[in-house]
Design a protein around this motif. Structure first.
Motif, PDB file in Angstrom:
ATOM      1  N   UNK A  94      -9.165 -69.186 -13.248  1.00 59.30           N
ATOM      2  CA  UNK A  94     -10.182 -68.891 -12.248  1.00 59.30           C
ATOM      3  C   UNK A  94     -11.509 -69.478 -12.718  1.00 59.30           C
ATOM      4  N   UNK A  95     -12.425 -69.672 -11.796  1.00 67.60           N
ATOM      5  CA  UNK A  95     -13.786 -70.151 -12.093  1.00 67.60           C
ATOM      6  C   UNK A  95     -13.784 -71.468 -12.893  1.00 67.60           C
ATOM      7  N   UNK A 212      -6.023 -55.681   7.819  1.00 70.94           N
ATOM      8  CA  UNK A 212      -6.235 -55.551   6.377  1.00 70.94           C
ATOM      9  C   UNK A 212      -7.380 -56.469   5.951  1.00 70.94           C
ATOM     10  N   UNK A 213      -8.378 -55.889   5.305  1.00 71.62           N
ATOM     11  CA  UNK A 213      -9.534 -56.656   4.827  1.00 71.62           C
ATOM     12  C   UNK A 213      -9.396 -56.856   3.314  1.00 71.62           C
ATOM     13  N   UNK A 214      -8.982 -58.064   2.936  1.00 69.07           N
ATOM     14  CA  UNK A 214      -8.788 -58.411   1.526  1.00 69.07           C
ATOM     15  C   UNK A 214      -9.785 -59.503   1.141  1.00 69.07           C
ATOM     16  N   UNK A 215     -11.040 -59.321   1.556  1.00 72.90           N
ATOM     17  CA  UNK A 215     -12.060 -60.339   1.324  1.00 72.90           C
ATOM     18  C   UNK A 215     -12.292 -60.614  -0.150  1.00 72.90           C
ATOM     19  N   UNK A 216     -11.980 -59.646  -1.019  1.00 71.62           N
ATOM     20  CA  UNK A 216     -12.156 -59.846  -2.458  1.00 71.62           C
ATOM     21  C   UNK A 216     -11.097 -60.770  -3.045  1.00 71.62           C
ATOM     22  N   UNK A 217     -10.193 -61.237  -2.231  1.00 66.97           N
ATOM     23  CA  UNK A 217      -9.223 -62.262  -2.654  1.00 66.97           C
ATOM     24  C   UNK A 217      -9.959 -63.594  -2.754  1.00 66.97           C
ATOM     25  N   UNK A 218     -10.395 -63.937  -3.970  1.00 65.61           N
ATOM     26  CA  UNK A 218     -11.231 -65.128  -4.160  1.00 65.61           C
ATOM     27  C   UNK A 218     -10.548 -66.209  -4.980  1.00 65.61           C
ATOM     28  N   UNK A 219      -9.234 -66.092  -5.195  1.00 67.26           N
ATOM     29  CA  UNK A 219      -8.503 -67.095  -5.973  1.00 67.26           C
ATOM     30  C   UNK A 219      -7.097 -67.233  -5.402  1.00 67.26           C
ATOM     31  N   UNK A 220      -6.403 -68.334  -5.703  1.00 65.99           N
ATOM     32  CA  UNK A 220      -5.032 -68.493  -5.218  1.00 65.99           C
ATOM     33  C   UNK A 220      -4.113 -67.369  -5.670  1.00 65.99           C
ATOM     34  N   UNK A 221      -4.275 -66.884  -6.915  1.00 68.46           N
ATOM     35  CA  UNK A 221      -3.416 -65.800  -7.399  1.00 68.46           C
ATOM     36  C   UNK A 221      -3.613 -64.527  -6.595  1.00 68.46           C
ATOM     37  N   UNK A 222      -4.851 -64.225  -6.247  1.00 67.67           N
ATOM     38  CA  UNK A 222      -5.117 -63.051  -5.416  1.00 67.67           C
ATOM     39  C   UNK A 222      -4.512 -63.237  -4.028  1.00 67.67           C
TER      40      UNK A 222
END
Length: 358
Positions: A94-95, A212-222
């Motif tokens: 990530x990052x 479903x609000x999964x806005x914190x999914x900020x990476x492919x793994x998430x």
């Protein structure tokens, strides 16, 4: 750095690539059985670290549970103290737009335990491949593990859906139990676990519609975690599935994300005879998603410049189908169109309420 230098309270610090917010919230939920005024602070808009200092000064014996990003950890090795309990939920790539390598990213995370003493505790995920690397950094602290092989549930039947959430819960169990919360108490408290905002958060549900609000999914793994879980939910409800993804790239690969998504779409349509629709919000990560998905012939997608138009078109599909499961799991950062993932989650929630709620 300022927070750790000024705060006298016992500090439980949580970091990791995935699950740190959920784990932080669930640790605090369990600790309230012993410390009703326990606080959550850190990588959250609700209670940033500096904001929490004044209230913590009034009660220095109550623990504080802090969520720390890799950016916040970059200077922690210069602080006057280390966390009393440090937690690394997992490490994944990530990052990579900030760090030159996975090792550099992992080293930032390792600052959470770098200055710990033998009287302090480090809790690691035995199932994560980067745990071995963390141990090679020779932490001085006492080490405890969360492990799927050992279950780490004290015989509790969790009833938690999704392996990623079970992993988060196991980690919270280890922390709380190490602080004197009995397995019986943990079992009693598990039935009332709080949902976490923007982390696979059910924001609306009835017999025909789940949002479903999964806005914190900020990476492919998430994003993969959501892709693997919500088709199962859709199967149980026998409803079409609508996935909304896309956003800003962080120097990450979307090949695995595309592979998992294509597999789930194929299985969902062929085995379940149900519809699966993919809606993409444009961005630098979205370009990578499209390229990675181009090799899979059966994947159909629609791409949009703005979230409102996208949600309006989802509404049309929902009306045609008579219902469905809508999962907003971007799998990418938010900065090209939003202030951050929290702003993105707020905007999606408002649009869902305006257009989608039946």
């Amino acid at each position: 750095l300022i927070f750790f230098n000024l705060v006298k309270n016992p500090i439980i610090a949580v970091t990791g690539t995935r699950g740190k917010t959920t784990t932080t919230n669930w640790i605090a939920h369990f600790l309230k059985a012993k410390w009703p005024n326990v606080q959550i602070a850190g990588n959250t808009p609700d209670n940033p670290l500096l904001n929490a200092i004044s209230s913590l000064e009034k009660d220095s014996k109550t623990p504080v549970v802090v969520e720390l990003s890799s950016w916040q950890l970059e200077f922690l090795d210069r602080a006057d103290r280390a966390p009393d309990i440090a937690v690394i939920t997992n490490l994944y790539e990530d990052h990579m737009n900030r760090y030159s390598s996975m090792e550099e990213y992992a080293m930032a995370k390792a600052n959470i335990f770098k200055n710990q003493t033998k009287e302090q505790t480090l809790i690691l995920n035995k199932d994560n491949e980067w745990t071995k690397w963390s141990l090679e950094q020779k932490p001085k602290s006492k080490i405890l593990y969360s492990s799927s092989a050992e279950l780490t549930t004290g015989g509790i039947t969790t009833g938690i859906d999704g392996e990623h959430n079970t992993e988060n819960l196991r980690m919270a169990f280890v922390v709380a139990n190490s602080m004197g919360i009995s397995w019986k108490e943990l079992g009693d408290l598990t039935s009332s676990l709080p949902s976490v905002r923007f982390r696979q958060q059910y924001i609306y549900e009835n017999d025909k519609l789940l949002i479903v609000n999964d806005s914190a999914s900020t990476s492919p793994d998430a994003g993969i975690a959501a892709i693997r879980w919500f088709p199962e939910e859709a199967r149980r409800k026998h409803l079409p599935l609508f996935l909304i993804a896309g956003g800003t790239d962080k120097g990450l690969s979307y090949e695995k994300w595309a592979e998992v998504l294509a597999s789930e779409i194929s299985r969902y349509r062929d085995a379940e005879r149900l519809e699966f629709h993919l809606f993409l919000l444009e961005g630098s990560a979205t370009d990578k998603m499209e390229k990675a998905l181009s090799k899979y012939r059966d994947v159909e997608m629609s791409k949009y410049q703005d979230l409102e138009t996208l949600v309006q078109d989802v509404k049309k599909k929902i009306d045609e189908a008579g219902g469905g499961i809508i999962v907003f799991s971007p799998g990418a950062a938010s900065f090209e169109k939003f202030k951050n993932e929290f702003d993105r989650g707020e905007q999606f929630g408002a649009l869902a309420k305006k257009y989608l709620v039946i």
